[in-house]
Design a protein around this motif. Structure first.
Motif, mmCIF file in Angstrom:
data_model
loop_
_atom_site.group_PDB
_atom_site.id
_atom_site.type_symbol
_atom_site.label_atom_id
_atom_site.label_comp_id
_atom_site.label_asym_id
_atom_site.label_seq_id
_atom_site.Cartn_x
_atom_site.Cartn_y
_atom_site.Cartn_z
ATOM 1 N N TYR A 77 -48.118 4.965 53.343
ATOM 2 C CA TYR A 77 -47.520 4.581 54.630
ATOM 3 C C TYR A 77 -48.341 5.142 55.787
ATOM 4 O O TYR A 77 -48.575 4.452 56.786
ATOM 5 C CB TYR A 77 -46.080 5.093 54.702
ATOM 6 N N HIS A 137 -34.538 -3.947 51.605
ATOM 7 C CA HIS A 137 -35.819 -3.366 52.004
ATOM 8 C C HIS A 137 -36.852 -3.475 50.883
ATOM 9 O O HIS A 137 -38.041 -3.648 51.145
ATOM 10 C CB HIS A 137 -35.636 -1.902 52.403
ATOM 11 N N GLY A 186 -40.371 -5.379 51.042
ATOM 12 C CA GLY A 186 -41.624 -4.757 50.629
ATOM 13 C C GLY A 186 -42.400 -5.624 49.654
ATOM 14 O O GLY A 186 -43.636 -5.707 49.728
ATOM 15 N N THR A 211 -46.085 -7.293 50.404
ATOM 16 C CA THR A 211 -47.222 -7.065 49.513
ATOM 17 C C THR A 211 -47.778 -8.375 48.974
ATOM 18 O O THR A 211 -48.989 -8.539 48.843
ATOM 19 C CB THR A 211 -46.808 -6.161 48.330
ATOM 20 N N TYR A 270 -44.427 -0.377 52.186
ATOM 21 C CA TYR A 270 -43.927 -1.407 53.103
ATOM 22 C C TYR A 270 -42.397 -1.346 53.206
ATOM 23 O O TYR A 270 -41.830 -1.509 54.296
ATOM 24 C CB TYR A 270 -44.352 -2.797 52.618
ATOM 25 N N SER A 271 -41.727 -1.101 52.076
ATOM 26 C CA SER A 271 -40.268 -0.990 52.097
ATOM 27 C C SER A 271 -39.825 0.152 52.994
ATOM 28 O O SER A 271 -38.834 0.044 53.733
ATOM 29 C CB SER A 271 -39.732 -0.772 50.676
#
Length: 367
Positions: free
Chosen positions: A173, A207, A211, A215, A330-331
């Motif tokens: 992240y 979430h 994600g 991706t 990403y989540s």
């Protein structure tokens, strides 16, 4: 004539009248309900039991949180394998904690009796005050750190592995370009309604689905060279997945060009692999990425005797091995965006602790 009245005579009028009067008074009191206060005793007992139960609950919550804090702090302070430098001091600290808890219970019992002389509500008020005070402390960073150390202490090998993977997610992240990440978040708005509906239909974290979509397609639905289609880059999926998606959508025909249909198939696919991997999030994400080709991830694990995410990694290519980390990073961005209204820079101020408290979707609940 002797006019003296014999008081010992039971037939004397002066002796029998008072008795009749007392009997009449007793009968009158029974009819008028002067004994009714006795009937209120059950309700009085219920009130005392309720007050005592709330008092005990307040003390229990306070005690549990304090124990977590102290053990977490001690686990961090005395971490290591040295007997005299780590193990013995920690064990001694636990013994002292037990003795202090016993002394507190004795002291509380004595204090409780004194407080009840003034009001039966005072012990309850004091115990609830402890809860409010400890709840205030729970919101601070020091408790978050202590709670993390406590989880590591109790979780052992499993928690150590989770923490290792978590920090890989935090590192991923941190490496994201914030401007590009924000653009992707903005693009995702068009598909949020469909993704949330799919997540609710299959009881998975929205979430996590966000994600996966980030991706797979960066929220730019397209057909890729490897056969992936749409928002979730759907390729070949088990037949049962399509059936479940059709049932949830209420349609007999699935169109992968339709973003809503694509999201439902993606959610059904992830849910299928999550069940196949017995709830292991990382293995489920790997299985989603690998798909049913060559027997799928389950066949690969059986072939090499792998049992978890750690033992399967040597037999995977770099891209699939990194796939769960990228999905979860990403989540995490989507969760932060929802809860904070913005993306937090991991390295700024106390953001690292705030992000860890919020937690990684599907991997930790945070504090």
């Amino acid at each position: 004539m002797d006019k003296t009245v014999n008081l010992s005579n039971p037939e004397s009028g002066n002796n029998t009248k008072p008795k009749r009067k007392r009997n009449r008074n007793r009968n009158l009191s029974m009819r008028t309900g002067k004994n009714k206060p006795k009937r209120n005793q059950p309700s009085r007992l219920k009130q005392k039991l309720l007050l005592t139960s709330i008092e005990i609950l307040g003390l229990s919550i306070t005690a549990v949180l304090i124990i977590i804090m102290l053990l977490g702090y001690s686990a961090n302070r005395f971490s290591g394998t040295s007997f005299f430098g780590s193990l013995l001091p920690f064990a001694t600290g636990v013994l002292i904690l037990i003795m202090v808890a016993s002394a507190f219970l004795i002291g509380w019992w004595k204090l409780r009796k004194r407080l009840q002389l003034y009001s039966e509500f005072l012990p309850l008020i004091l115990s609830l005050s402890f809860v409010v005070l400890i709840a205030w402390f729970v919101t601070h960073d020091q408790f978050t750190l202590a709670y993390g150390n406590f989880r590591t202490l109790v979780g052992g090998k499993e928690e150590a592995g989770r923490m290792t993977i978590s920090h890989q997610v935090y590192a991923a992240y941190r490496k994201h370009n914030s401007a590009q990440l924000q653009k992707m978040l903005d693009r995702s708005q068009e598909y949020q309604h469909a993704i949330r509906d799919a997540a609710k239909a299959f009881n998975v974290d929205a979430h996590l689905l966000q994600g996966i979509a980030a991706t797979e397609s960066s929220f730019i639905p397209r057909d890729s060279s490897d056969g992936g289609r749409g928002l979730f880059q759907i390729t070949r999926v088990p037949k049962i997945v399509m059936t479940q998606a059709q049932q949830k959508l209420g349609t007999e025909k699935i169109s992968l060009e339709n973003s809503r249909h694509n999201a439902f198939v993606g959610a059904a696919t992830f849910k299928h692999y999550l069940a196949e991997m017995k709830g292991d999030l990382f293995l489920a994400l790997l299985a989603y990425n690998i798909g049913p080709a060559n027997g799928g991830l389950r066949f690969i694990m059986q072939q090499y005797g792998a049992t978890d995410f750690t033992t399967i990694q040597p037999y995977l290519q770099t891209l699939p091995r990194d796939y769960p980390i990228r999905v979860l990073s990403y989540s995490l961005a989507f969760r932060l965006w929802q809860k904070e209204g913005k993306l937090l820079a991991y390295e700024e101020g106390n953001n690292a602790i705030r992000i860890q408290r919020i937690g990684i979707p599907g991997l930790s609940t945070g504090m």
